[in-house]
Design a protein around this motif. Structure first.
Motif, short mmCIF file in Angstrom:
data_model
loop_
_atom_site.label_atom_id
_atom_site.label_comp_id
_atom_site.label_asym_id
_atom_site.label_seq_id
_atom_site.Cartn_x
_atom_site.Cartn_y
_atom_site.Cartn_z
N SER A 194 36.67 13.27 30.39
CA SER A 194 36.48 11.83 30.20
C SER A 194 35.57 11.26 31.28
CB SER A 194 37.83 11.11 30.21
OG SER A 194 38.51 11.34 31.44
N ASP A 195 35.60 11.88 32.46
CA ASP A 195 34.66 11.56 33.54
C ASP A 195 34.52 12.81 34.40
OD1 ASP A 195 36.83 11.53 35.51
OD2 ASP A 195 37.33 9.55 34.72
N ALA A 196 33.85 12.68 35.53
CA ALA A 196 33.57 13.87 36.35
C ALA A 196 34.82 14.48 36.96
CB ALA A 196 32.57 13.51 37.44
N THR A 197 35.91 13.74 37.05
CA THR A 197 37.11 14.24 37.74
C THR A 197 38.34 14.38 36.84
OG1 THR A 197 37.74 11.99 38.42
CG2 THR A 197 36.33 13.25 39.92
N THR A 198 38.26 14.02 35.58
CA THR A 198 39.42 14.07 34.69
C THR A 198 39.08 14.84 33.43
OG1 THR A 198 40.16 11.91 35.50
CG2 THR A 198 41.15 12.73 33.46
N ALA A 199 39.93 15.82 33.10
CA ALA A 199 39.74 16.62 31.89
C ALA A 199 41.06 16.74 31.15
CB ALA A 199 39.21 18.01 32.24
N PHE A 200 41.01 16.61 29.84
CA PHE A 200 42.15 16.87 28.98
C PHE A 200 41.93 18.24 28.33
CE2 PHE A 200 41.73 12.29 29.26
CZ PHE A 200 43.03 11.91 29.59
N ARG A 201 42.98 19.04 28.31
CA ARG A 201 42.85 20.42 27.86
C ARG A 201 43.92 20.79 26.86
NH1 ARG A 201 44.18 24.20 32.92
NH2 ARG A 201 45.39 25.54 31.53
N ALA A 202 43.65 21.82 26.07
CA ALA A 202 44.64 22.37 25.14
C ALA A 202 44.30 23.83 24.91
CB ALA A 202 44.65 21.61 23.82
N THR A 203 45.29 24.69 25.14
CA THR A 203 45.14 26.11 24.86
C THR A 203 45.93 26.44 23.60
OG1 THR A 203 44.97 26.59 27.23
CG2 THR A 203 45.42 28.45 25.76
N VAL A 204 45.25 27.03 22.62
CA VAL A 204 45.88 27.32 21.33
C VAL A 204 45.77 28.81 21.07
CG1 VAL A 204 45.83 26.88 18.85
CG2 VAL A 204 45.29 25.04 20.45
N PHE A 205 46.89 29.41 20.65
CA PHE A 205 46.89 30.82 20.26
C PHE A 205 47.53 30.96 18.89
CE2 PHE A 205 48.96 34.95 19.86
CZ PHE A 205 47.91 35.81 20.10
N LEU A 206 46.89 31.70 18.01
CA LEU A 206 47.41 31.97 16.68
C LEU A 206 47.19 33.44 16.40
CD1 LEU A 206 48.59 30.94 13.98
CD2 LEU A 206 46.24 30.52 13.24
N GLY A 207 48.27 34.17 16.18
CA GLY A 207 48.14 35.61 15.97
C GLY A 207 49.05 36.14 14.88
N PHE A 208 48.57 37.14 14.18
CA PHE A 208 49.35 37.80 13.14
C PHE A 208 49.00 39.28 13.16
CE2 PHE A 208 49.77 39.57 8.86
CZ PHE A 208 51.11 39.31 8.60
N SER A 209 50.03 40.12 13.10
CA SER A 209 49.81 41.56 13.05
C SER A 209 50.77 42.18 12.03
CB SER A 209 50.04 42.21 14.42
OG SER A 209 51.39 42.04 14.85
N SER A 210 50.31 43.25 11.40
CA SER A 210 51.13 43.94 10.41
C SER A 210 50.83 45.43 10.47
CB SER A 210 50.84 43.39 9.00
OG SER A 210 51.63 44.05 8.02
N ASN A 211 51.88 46.22 10.42
CA ASN A 211 51.72 47.68 10.48
C ASN A 211 52.60 48.32 9.41
OD1 ASN A 211 50.82 50.21 11.84
ND2 ASN A 211 53.01 50.41 12.23
N LYS A 212 52.01 49.21 8.61
CA LYS A 212 52.77 49.87 7.54
C LYS A 212 52.67 51.38 7.70
CE LYS A 212 51.25 49.96 3.24
NZ LYS A 212 50.96 49.54 1.83
N ASP A 213 53.84 52.04 7.71
CA ASP A 213 53.92 53.50 7.73
C ASP A 213 54.53 53.97 6.41
OD1 ASP A 213 52.94 53.76 10.34
OD2 ASP A 213 54.92 53.36 11.18
N VAL A 214 53.95 55.02 5.84
CA VAL A 214 54.43 55.57 4.57
C VAL A 214 54.88 57.00 4.78
CG1 VAL A 214 53.85 56.11 2.18
CG2 VAL A 214 52.88 54.07 3.26
#
Length: 226
Positions: free
Chosen positions: A56-76
């Motif tokens: 917003s200015d030289a000394t103030t920052a608004f932040r947001a860290t976002v993580f979205l993950g999906f994993s899938s493992n199939k054994d036959v």
């Protein structure tokens, strides 16, 4: 006399322009995307979520860290031979989502260095599902028996942070960050289902956990302003 005044004004203008060009960090109004960099690790570039900042200015920052993950493992696994062979599947999947909004206050530092402190909240959700098939003969029936297990957790936290950004080129920086925070995690009930003798469901309650202490981002932060 007028000639000397004009020359002095020109020198001041050139000097101020040069000084402005030497300032490589934020001045206010910039946006920022950041990733993590581990030059000595097995995976040199890693993404532990995407962090976005807006100044917003030289000394103030608004932040947001976002993580979205999906994993899938199939054994036959195949049991039996020929026409009597049966394929049994074991499938495990996991879904994660988290968001950490926060605010940073930057010190003056230098034209290249921008130290800061701030705070962020954390909301995280995890859901895990495992589907396992076993031979029906083990349970006295012809078809495979399927077992499903579901669990997960919800995490809420608050973290105080401090760090530094070093701009080695215009609007491009490397940095580090550490913090001290607390987190409360609720583990969902473990739900086990099977199709043995119809539908059967068993729920097992799980507990909660609370943690407080320091935390450090183990990689180098690298980002750019735009």
């Amino acid at each position: 006399m007028k000639k000397y005044l004009v020359m002095a004004a020109a020198a001041l203008l050139i000097g101020s322009t040069a000084n402005a060009q030497d300032v490589m960090k934020q001045q206010g109004g910039e946006k920022n995307i950041e990733f993590l960099f581990a030059p000595l690790g097995g995976s040199p570039i890693g993404i532990n979520g995407i962090k976005y900042r807006t100044f917003s200015d030289a000394t103030t920052a608004f932040r947001a860290t976002v993580f979205l993950g999906f994993s899938s493992n199939k054994d036959v696994e195949t049991i039996g031979f020929g026409d009597d062979a049966v394929e049994l599947e074991d499938v495990m999947s996991e879904f994660n989502i988290s968001i950490a909004p926060g605010i940073e206050k930057h010190f003056a530092g230098t034209d290249r260095l921008s130290p800061y402190y701030g705070a962020e909240a954390l909301i995280g959700f995890t859901r895990m599902t495992e589907r396992d098939q076993q031979g029906g003969g083990e349970f006295g029936q012809d078809d495979p028996v399927e077992f499903t297990t579901k669990d997960g957790s919800l995490t809420l936290g608050l973290n105080g942070i401090c760090g530094v950004d070093y701009y080695f080129a215009d609007n491009i920086y490397l940095g580090g960050e550490l913090g001290f925070g607390l987190a409360f995690t609720t583990d969902f009930d473990t739900v086990q289902e099977s199709d043995l003798d119809g539908s059967e469901t068993v729920e097992t309650p799980n507990g909660n956990s609370f943690s407080i202490g320091p935390n450090v981002v183990g990689q180098i932060r690298a980002g750019f302003l735009f």
